[in-house]
Write an enzyme that holds these catalytic residues in place. Structure first.
Site, PDB file in Angstrom:
ATOM      1  N   GLU A  44      15.982  25.213   1.374  1.00 48.43           N
ATOM      2  CA  GLU A  44      16.723  24.790   0.182  1.00 48.43           C
ATOM      3  C   GLU A  44      16.250  23.408  -0.282  1.00 48.43           C
ATOM      4  O   GLU A  44      16.053  23.175  -1.489  1.00 48.43           O
ATOM      5  CB  GLU A  44      18.216  24.747   0.517  1.00 48.43           C
ATOM      6  CG  GLU A  44      19.101  24.199  -0.569  1.00 48.43           C
ATOM      7  CD  GLU A  44      20.482  23.832  -0.039  1.00 48.43           C
ATOM      8  OE1 GLU A  44      21.144  22.980  -0.653  1.00 48.43           O
ATOM      9  OE2 GLU A  44      20.876  24.389   1.008  1.00 48.43           O
ATOM     10  N   ASP A  48      14.464  22.977  -3.900  1.00 47.04           N
ATOM     11  CA  ASP A  48      15.062  22.082  -4.894  1.00 47.04           C
ATOM     12  C   ASP A  48      13.992  21.191  -5.524  1.00 47.04           C
ATOM     13  O   ASP A  48      13.974  20.993  -6.748  1.00 47.04           O
ATOM     14  CB  ASP A  48      16.146  21.235  -4.217  1.00 47.04           C
ATOM     15  CG  ASP A  48      16.748  20.196  -5.150  1.00 47.04           C
ATOM     16  OD1 ASP A  48      17.372  20.580  -6.151  1.00 47.04           O
ATOM     17  OD2 ASP A  48      16.570  18.993  -4.884  1.00 47.04           O
ATOM     18  N   GLU A 119      17.627  28.290  -4.316  1.00 47.48           N
ATOM     19  CA  GLU A 119      16.689  27.204  -4.033  1.00 47.48           C
ATOM     20  C   GLU A 119      15.871  27.501  -2.787  1.00 47.48           C
ATOM     21  O   GLU A 119      14.659  27.230  -2.746  1.00 47.48           O
ATOM     22  CB  GLU A 119      17.457  25.889  -3.872  1.00 47.48           C
ATOM     23  CG  GLU A 119      18.035  25.371  -5.173  1.00 47.48           C
ATOM     24  CD  GLU A 119      18.826  24.090  -4.988  1.00 47.48           C
ATOM     25  OE1 GLU A 119      18.998  23.361  -5.975  1.00 47.48           O
ATOM     26  OE2 GLU A 119      19.283  23.818  -3.854  1.00 47.48           O
TER      27      GLU A 119
END
Length: 226
Positions: A44, A48, A119
């Site tokens: 994640e 991102d 993400e």
């Protein structure tokens, strides 16, 4: 298991071990301590950054607008609500590995959890297939929403819009108060209330107080029909 997802993404993964890791929520590992997988939080984190770079690059190359506009547009594209919407379109919730408690509390449909999973998926695509594949996927599923965002005015920060209209219509500045929170310290959900002159006019949930306040402002704008 992931053939359907590959078809939707129009991608072919090299192997599914890393892809599976994108769907492992921390809560699952609390009940399966012997699992060969780690939580999806590192993926994640990577996803991102890739997401923000792709969106920034696209906006910079395609729009001559000033920095302030581009920043607001990017924020509207990568905010949790939008990412959760795309995650729902891709049915990412059905692939999640959750604890029984998270499962029973509706974890497969929670916006913040789905946004984090999206993400993590971007992170996997970047690692497995490279930047170009991640860019293509983001362009297909996310950047196509920009026109609608601009038409609806969703790029305007809900709290800012709510404060401006509240001051204009009531002469009051909204305040936000924590109504309650739930969940373990590492995975809390906060519920914030938006108030005008001691009257609650909106409620919102989020993985942190700031996102919950945004949702409360959006709810207030909707309820008040502003």
């Amino acid at each position: 298991m992931y053939k359907k997802l590959e078809k939707k993404l129009n991608l072919k993964f090299k192997e599914w071990h890393l892809l599976r890791n994108a769907f492992v929520h921390r809560s699952y590992l609390n009940e399966h301590r012997d699992s060969q997988y780690e939580s999806n939080e590192r993926l994640e984190f990577l996803g991102d950054a890739v997401l923000e770079l792709v969106v920034t690059d696209y906006l910079y190359k395609n729009y001559p607008n000033p920095e302030g506009d581009l920043t607001n547009w990017r924020s509207a594209l990568v905010k949790g609500e939008m990412l959760a919407k795309i995650a729902q379109e891709l049915n990412l919730g059905e692939y999640l590995f959750l604890s029984h408690g998270e499962e029973n509390s509706g974890g497969r449909t929670k916006d913040y959890l789905l946004a984090n999973t999206f993400e993590a998926l971007v992170g996997v695509i970047y690692l497995e297939l490279g930047y170009d594949s991640a860019q293509k996927m983001i362009a297909t599923f996310l950047l196509t929403h920009l026109e609608g965002i601009l038409e609806k005015g969703d790029h305007i920060d809900a709290k800012s819009k709510f404060q401006e209209l509240a001051q204009e219509k009531t002469g009051q500045t909204p305040i936000y108060q924590l109504l309650h929170d739930e969940g373990p310290d590492h995975d809390k959900t906060f519920t914030m209330g938006a108030y005008i002159d001691d009257r609650i006019v909106g409620k919102g949930n989020g993985g942190n107080k700031q996102s919950a306040e945004q949702k409360a402002a959006e709810d207030a704008l909707h309820r008040l029909k502003w």
